[in-house]
Each structure stands twice: as structure tokens, then as C-alpha cells.
Design an enzyme around this catalytic site. Structure first.
Site, PDB file in Angstrom:
ATOM      1  N   THR A 131     -19.681  22.129   0.990  1.00  0.00           N
ATOM      2  CA  THR A 131     -20.670  22.811   0.617  1.00  0.00           C
ATOM      3  C   THR A 131     -20.857  24.258   1.274  1.00  0.00           C
ATOM      4  O   THR A 131     -20.587  24.045   2.643  1.00  0.00           O
ATOM      5  CB  THR A 131     -21.890  21.977   0.589  1.00  0.00           C
ATOM      6  N   ASP A 132     -21.549  24.954   0.659  1.00  0.00           N
ATOM      7  CA  ASP A 132     -21.910  26.236   1.418  1.00  0.00           C
ATOM      8  C   ASP A 132     -23.163  26.055   2.464  1.00  0.00           C
ATOM      9  O   ASP A 132     -23.491  26.649   3.405  1.00  0.00           O
ATOM     10  CB  ASP A 132     -22.374  27.419   0.542  1.00  0.00           C
ATOM     11  N   GLU A 133     -23.850  24.829   2.426  1.00  0.00           N
ATOM     12  CA  GLU A 133     -25.110  24.438   2.947  1.00  0.00           C
ATOM     13  C   GLU A 133     -24.708  24.206   4.339  1.00  0.00           C
ATOM     14  O   GLU A 133     -25.654  24.377   5.243  1.00  0.00           O
ATOM     15  CB  GLU A 133     -25.955  23.213   2.211  1.00  0.00           C
TER      16      GLU A 133
HETATM   17  P1  NAD Z   1     -23.488  13.184  -6.987  1.00  0.00           P
HETATM   18  O1  NAD Z   1     -24.517  12.594  -6.122  1.00  0.00           O
HETATM   19  O2  NAD Z   1     -23.833  13.515  -8.482  1.00  0.00           O
HETATM   20  O3  NAD Z   1     -22.306  12.210  -7.115  1.00  0.00           O
HETATM   21  C1  NAD Z   1     -21.637  11.444  -5.914  1.00  0.00           C
HETATM   22  C2  NAD Z   1     -20.758  10.346  -6.359  1.00  0.00           C
HETATM   23  O4  NAD Z   1     -20.344   9.663  -5.164  1.00  0.00           O
HETATM   24  C3  NAD Z   1     -21.495   9.401  -7.066  1.00  0.00           C
HETATM   25  O5  NAD Z   1     -20.604   8.931  -8.236  1.00  0.00           O
HETATM   26  C4  NAD Z   1     -21.443   8.095  -6.276  1.00  0.00           C
HETATM   27  O6  NAD Z   1     -21.569   6.731  -6.753  1.00  0.00           O
HETATM   28  C5  NAD Z   1     -20.241   8.288  -5.192  1.00  0.00           C
HETATM   29  N1  NAD Z   1     -20.349   7.640  -3.991  1.00  0.00           N
HETATM   30  C6  NAD Z   1     -21.509   7.883  -3.227  1.00  0.00           C
HETATM   31  N2  NAD Z   1     -21.191   6.881  -2.032  1.00  0.00           N
HETATM   32  C7  NAD Z   1     -20.076   6.396  -2.099  1.00  0.00           C
HETATM   33  C8  NAD Z   1     -19.124   5.639  -1.504  1.00  0.00           C
HETATM   34  N3  NAD Z   1     -19.587   5.148  -0.205  1.00  0.00           N
HETATM   35  N4  NAD Z   1     -18.064   5.377  -1.964  1.00  0.00           N
HETATM   36  C9  NAD Z   1     -17.777   5.728  -3.249  1.00  0.00           C
HETATM   37  N5  NAD Z   1     -18.234   6.377  -4.037  1.00  0.00           N
HETATM   38  C10 NAD Z   1     -19.616   6.820  -3.342  1.00  0.00           C
HETATM   39  O7  NAD Z   1     -23.135  14.455  -6.189  1.00  0.00           O
HETATM   40  P2  NAD Z   1     -22.146  15.908  -6.702  1.00  0.00           P
HETATM   41  O8  NAD Z   1     -23.222  16.826  -7.097  1.00  0.00           O
HETATM   42  O9  NAD Z   1     -21.174  15.680  -8.138  1.00  0.00           O
HETATM   43  O10 NAD Z   1     -21.530  16.213  -5.684  1.00  0.00           O
HETATM   44  C11 NAD Z   1     -20.093  15.946  -5.498  1.00  0.00           C
HETATM   45  C12 NAD Z   1     -19.483  16.507  -4.035  1.00  0.00           C
HETATM   46  O11 NAD Z   1     -19.304  17.811  -4.095  1.00  0.00           O
HETATM   47  C13 NAD Z   1     -20.087  16.083  -2.764  1.00  0.00           C
HETATM   48  O12 NAD Z   1     -19.395  16.056  -1.865  1.00  0.00           O
HETATM   49  C14 NAD Z   1     -21.110  17.255  -2.696  1.00  0.00           C
HETATM   50  O13 NAD Z   1     -21.573  17.444  -1.314  1.00  0.00           O
HETATM   51  C15 NAD Z   1     -20.302  18.444  -3.086  1.00  0.00           C
HETATM   52  N6  NAD Z   1     -21.024  19.743  -3.521  1.00  0.00           N
HETATM   53  C16 NAD Z   1     -22.149  19.531  -4.541  1.00  0.00           C
HETATM   54  C17 NAD Z   1     -22.620  20.674  -5.107  1.00  0.00           C
HETATM   55  C18 NAD Z   1     -23.778  20.595  -5.856  1.00  0.00           C
HETATM   56  O14 NAD Z   1     -24.273  21.694  -6.343  1.00  0.00           O
HETATM   57  N7  NAD Z   1     -23.805  19.656  -6.658  1.00  0.00           N
HETATM   58  C19 NAD Z   1     -22.286  21.936  -4.464  1.00  0.00           C
HETATM   59  C20 NAD Z   1     -21.206  22.127  -3.408  1.00  0.00           C
HETATM   60  C21 NAD Z   1     -20.678  20.819  -2.988  1.00  0.00           C
HETATM   61  P1  TYD Z   2     -31.545  21.537  -5.151  1.00  0.00           P
HETATM   62  O1  TYD Z   2     -31.305  21.213  -6.695  1.00  0.00           O
HETATM   63  O2  TYD Z   2     -32.274  20.033  -4.494  1.00  0.00           O
HETATM   64  O3  TYD Z   2     -30.170  21.925  -4.251  1.00  0.00           O
HETATM   65  P2  TYD Z   2     -30.186  22.158  -2.851  1.00  0.00           P
HETATM   66  O4  TYD Z   2     -31.262  21.821  -2.061  1.00  0.00           O
HETATM   67  O5  TYD Z   2     -29.036  21.528  -2.321  1.00  0.00           O
HETATM   68  O6  TYD Z   2     -30.076  23.699  -2.792  1.00  0.00           O
HETATM   69  O7  TYD Z   2     -32.695  22.366  -5.015  1.00  0.00           O
HETATM   70  C1  TYD Z   2     -32.648  23.613  -5.328  1.00  0.00           C
HETATM   71  C2  TYD Z   2     -33.492  24.637  -4.908  1.00  0.00           C
HETATM   72  O8  TYD Z   2     -34.779  24.087  -5.684  1.00  0.00           O
HETATM   73  C3  TYD Z   2     -33.830  24.422  -3.374  1.00  0.00           C
HETATM   74  O9  TYD Z   2     -34.499  25.618  -2.740  1.00  0.00           O
HETATM   75  C4  TYD Z   2     -35.279  23.572  -3.511  1.00  0.00           C
HETATM   76  C5  TYD Z   2     -35.957  23.744  -4.766  1.00  0.00           C
HETATM   77  N1  TYD Z   2     -36.394  22.620  -5.496  1.00  0.00           N
HETATM   78  C6  TYD Z   2     -37.835  22.821  -5.911  1.00  0.00           C
HETATM   79  O10 TYD Z   2     -38.565  23.791  -5.636  1.00  0.00           O
HETATM   80  N2  TYD Z   2     -38.343  21.648  -6.468  1.00  0.00           N
HETATM   81  C7  TYD Z   2     -37.668  20.652  -6.754  1.00  0.00           C
HETATM   82  O11 TYD Z   2     -38.252  19.752  -7.371  1.00  0.00           O
HETATM   83  C8  TYD Z   2     -36.374  20.337  -6.425  1.00  0.00           C
HETATM   84  C9  TYD Z   2     -35.479  19.217  -6.531  1.00  0.00           C
HETATM   85  C10 TYD Z   2     -35.713  21.392  -5.698  1.00  0.00           C
END
Ligand code: NAD
Ligand code: TYD
Length: 350
Positions: A131-133
Site C-alpha cells: 500500500t502507499d500507506e
Molecule cells: P480485504 O480486507 O477486503 O480482504 C482481505 C482478504 O484476506 C479477506 O478475504 C480475508 O479473508 C483474507 N485473509 C485475512 N487474513 C488471512 C489469513 N490469515 N489467511 C488467509 N487469508 C486471509 O482487503 P482488500 O481491501 O481487498 O486489500 C487486499 C490487499 O491489498 C491487502 O494486502 C491490502 O493491504 C492491499 N491494499 C488495499 C488497498 C485498498 O484500498 N483496499 C489499497 C492498497 C493496497
Molecule cells: P478508509 O476507507 O478507512 O481508508 P484509509 O484509512 O486506508 O485511507 O478511510 C479513507 C479516509 O476516510 C480516511 O482519511 C479516513 C476517512 N474516514 C472517515 O472520515 N469516516 C469513516 O467512517 C471512515 C471509515 C473513514
């Protein structure tokens, strides 16, 4: 080719599994997921019977599960997404994030190293989806792949730990690791614990829209389909040992984005008694350690691998909000049980 996708029942994972199953009918996609609160096989209903899709329930933290899937399915390459992914939950239970994101990634790296030791001549890839975080918050300019790591939440710290291990396995043992750093994703099947679906569903039901702090925090948004295409390109053409940032130069202040979601709902639900939905906005206590701004410089993947995002944010956001309106059964089911416990813990104290 046998491709292991971990976390394939989650938000990005299920979109990626669908994309890869359809695009590569000659490859077998082994979807490995523990089905935590975030994993949902309903996300994969339309492809559950595809002959090149296999679902295996297993935990990346359990060595036996991980070794079993490598051996049982002759895994050639890995796209690793399984993680605990929500910042607010990481503030409540950081140890779960350490376990899954750091130790789980370590178990997977170890299994890949062991299993591929005897077939070094083949092209293997271990794509570590980060992630960018991990770069922390940036006031001006954008994160490049050379930006220093400065994670501020237990979530981003645990993802940083995973990245460091992935890097070390490449440098020390020669494992063909590639790491990507993507910005915030949006699109169908995202759990309504994250900003966009939470706001859309709360507004639809006339519930408060809890904006943290003053809503001035900026996030850089990318449609999940564009992320999947980027992961595919990196998987096919990326250089082992390299890192790639992924983003669409699409920065929005939270408050402006929430107002945009409200305006879309006003249009899509012209007869709703909740109109104007923006009246539901409520500023609540800020998230501790809340990163002010993320901004991704994705010029490397664009220049070197030819990727570019296709979605226009306005279109993608509208389509996404419409998807939540069209799938009330999905939303109701994912918000039952554990979700309500978490919702109360996270929001009632604000
Ligand atoms: P999500 O929380 O929706 O899904 C995570 C999945 O991982 C779930 O299906 C869960 O069951 C599975 N999981 C968790 N623990 C596990 C374990 N111990 N063994 C096997 N499976 C397990 O997450 P997401 O938003 O789809 O993100 C997926 C990946 O992308 C993550 O690594 C996250 O850090 C990365 N990512 C997400 C975002 C975003 O905006 N959502 C952005 C950048 C990177
Ligand atoms: P989120 O979707 O949790 O992603 P991330 O924290 O990984 O960027 O949140 C996106 C932005 O929205 C973040 O600045 C936190 C804010 N936020 C709220 O203001 N209210 C909420 O209820 C949630 C879930 C997030």
C-alpha cells in the site's frame, strides 16, 4: 501455470481472481483465503464453477496450510493480497495485524523459497501487494518508489514489516519478489467499513455520515479494475527485486468526496425522503495518527510497463454507488454479525 492468489475472497482479491480467471483460461488460479470477517465467497459466485478456479480455505499464518497448497497445486507464482486491511481495526487490535501481515507474509515467503528451490530455471514471481500507506503522510508532492518508509498506523506498520521481509527474501535468498504500492481503491465488493461504501450505505438508510476530524484529509483514489490491470501487468512484465507505485492522480478531500457521494444519491434516488443526503454529514472525533494526505507518483509503471488507469473518477464513483444500490442483499449480509460489533466499538466512542 498455477497461480496462487492469497486473499482472493476479499475486496481487491475477488475482483483480481475474476479478472485473472477470465483473462487466462489456460492458467489455474488457486484462490487461498481463510474467510475472515472480510472474506466472502459470495463475491465469487459468478465464477465458482469456472474450471480454472480453485478455492482453498487456509490460513497464511499456518505453515502446514501454506506448504500444503504449494505442494498440492504445484504453485508456480504468487500474488499475495491476504491481509488485515482496515486502519481503524488496527487501532483496536494491532496484534492481529502483526500476526497476519508480518508473520503470515513470512510464512508464505518461506514456502515459496522452499518450493521453488529446485526449479530456479522456471520464471517464478512473488508479487507482494502493498500500500502507499507505508510511506506515511505527505504535505506536498507525491510518493515515489524511493520515498522513505514512515508508517503511522499499526496497519501500515505491519504492511511495512511485510515489505521489508519480502525485500530481504529477494536480496538474501534471491526470491523473485516484486512489490507494488497502490493508493486507495474503490469499486464493487468493498466492505462497508471503508469510506466510500460506508457513506453510500449509511446515506441510503438515513444514518449519520461520520466524517473524521474536519474532513480535510486527502486520499488518492483508484478504481479496483484499474488496480487489477496494473497487478496483471506487473505480474507479467515487472522486474524481480523492483517496486512499483500504482495510482491515478485522483486526489480528493474526504469531505468533498462524501458530498459527491451524497449528490450521486440525490440523483439516483430522486424520491428519497433523505434528500439532500448531505444533511446527514456529521463531523466526529478524529482517527488517532490520521494521515493527512496520500499522493502517488506512478510514473515508473506507466513509463516502464505501459500501464495507465482507464476509469474517470466521476463515472467510476457513480457506477460504484449504483452497484451498492443494486445489491442490497450483499450489503445486508456483510453488515450482519461481527460488522455491527465493530461498528459500535469504532463509532460509539467518537
Ligand atoms: P480485504 O480486507 O477486503 O480482504 C482481505 C482478504 O484476506 C479477506 O478475504 C480475508 O479473508 C483474507 N485473509 C485475512 N487474513 C488471512 C489469513 N490469515 N489467511 C488467509 N487469508 C486471509 O482487503 P482488500 O481491501 O481487498 O486489500 C487486499 C490487499 O491489498 C491487502 O494486502 C491490502 O493491504 C492491499 N491494499 C488495499 C488497498 C485498498 O484500498 N483496499 C489499497 C492498497 C493496497
Ligand atoms: P478508509 O476507507 O478507512 O481508508 P484509509 O484509512 O486506508 O485511507 O478511510 C479513507 C479516509 O476516510 C480516511 O482519511 C479516513 C476517512 N474516514 C472517515 O472520515 N469516516 C469513516 O467512517 C471512515 C471509515 C473513514
Amino acid at each position: 501455470m498455477n497461480i496462487l492468489i492469497t486473499g482472493g475472497a476479499g475486496f481487491i482479491g475477488s475482483n483480481l481472481v475474476r479478472y485473472m480467471v477470465k483473462k487466462y483460461p489456460a492458467c489455474r488460479i488457486i484462490n487461498f483465503d481463510n474467510l475472515t470477517y472480510a472474506g466472502n465467497l459470495e463475491n465469487l459466485k459468478d465464477i465458482e464453477n469456472e474450471p480454472n478456479h480453485v478455492f482453498v480455505r487456509g490460513d497464511i499464518c499456518v505453515k502446514g496450510h501454506v506448504q500444503g497448497v504449494f505442494e498440492g497445486y504445484s504453485i508456480d507464482s504468487v500474488i499475495h493480497l491476504a491481509a488485515e486491511s482496515h486502519v481503524d481495526r488496527s487501532i483496536l487490535v494491532p496484534e492481529e495485524f502483526l500476526k497476519t501481515n508480518v508473520l503470515g507474509t513470512h510464512a508464505l515467503l518461506g514456502a515459496a523459497l522452499e518450493y521453488w528451490r529446485t526449479s530456479r530455471d522456471k520464471r517464478h514471481v512473488f508479487l507482494n501487494v502493498s500500500t502507499d500507506e507505508v510511506y506515511g503522510s505527505i504535505a506536498d508532492g507525491s510518493f515515489s518508489e524511493d520515498s522513505p518508509y514512515a508508517p503511522n498506523s499499526p496497519y501500515s506498520a505491519s504492511k511495512a514489516g511485510a515489505d521489508h521481509l519480502a525485500r530481504a527474501f529477494n536480496k538474501t535468498y534471491g526470491l523473485p519478489v516484486i512489490t507494488t504500492h497502490c493508493s486507495n481503491n474503490y469499486g464493487p465488493y468493498q466492505l462497508p467499513e471503508k469510506l466510500i461504501p460506508l457513506m453510500a450505505l449509511n446515506a441510503l438508510e438515513g444514518k449519520e455520515l461520520p466524517v473524521y476530524g474536519e474532513g480535510e484529509n486527502v486520499r488518492d483514489w483508484l478504481h479496483v479494475d484499474d488496480h487489477c490491470k496494473a497487478l496483471d501487468i506487473v505480474f507479467q512484465k515487472g522486474r524481480p527485486g523492483e517496486t512499483y507505485n500504482i495510482g491515478a492522480n485522483c486526489e480528493w478531500k474526504n469531505i468533498d468526496l462524501v458530498k459527491k457521494i451524497c449528490a450521486i444519491l440525490d440523483l439516483l434516488r430522486p424520491d428519497s425522503p433523505r434528500r439532500p443526503h448531505a444533511n446527514l454529514i456529521k463531523f466526529v472525533k478524529d482517527r488517532p495518527g490520521h494521515d493527512l494526505r496520500y499522493s502517488i507518483d506512478s510514473s515508473r509503471i506507466r513509463r516502464e510497463l505501459g500501464w495507465e488507469p482507464l476509469y474517470l473518477f466521476e463515472e467510476g464513483l457513480k457506477e460504484t454507488v449504483r452497484w451498492y444500490l443494486d445489491n442490497p442483499g450483499w450489503s445486508a449480509r456483510v453488515r450482519s454479525g461481527d460488522y455491527m460489533d465493530y461498528y459500535e466499538k469504532n463509532y460509539l466512542r467518537r
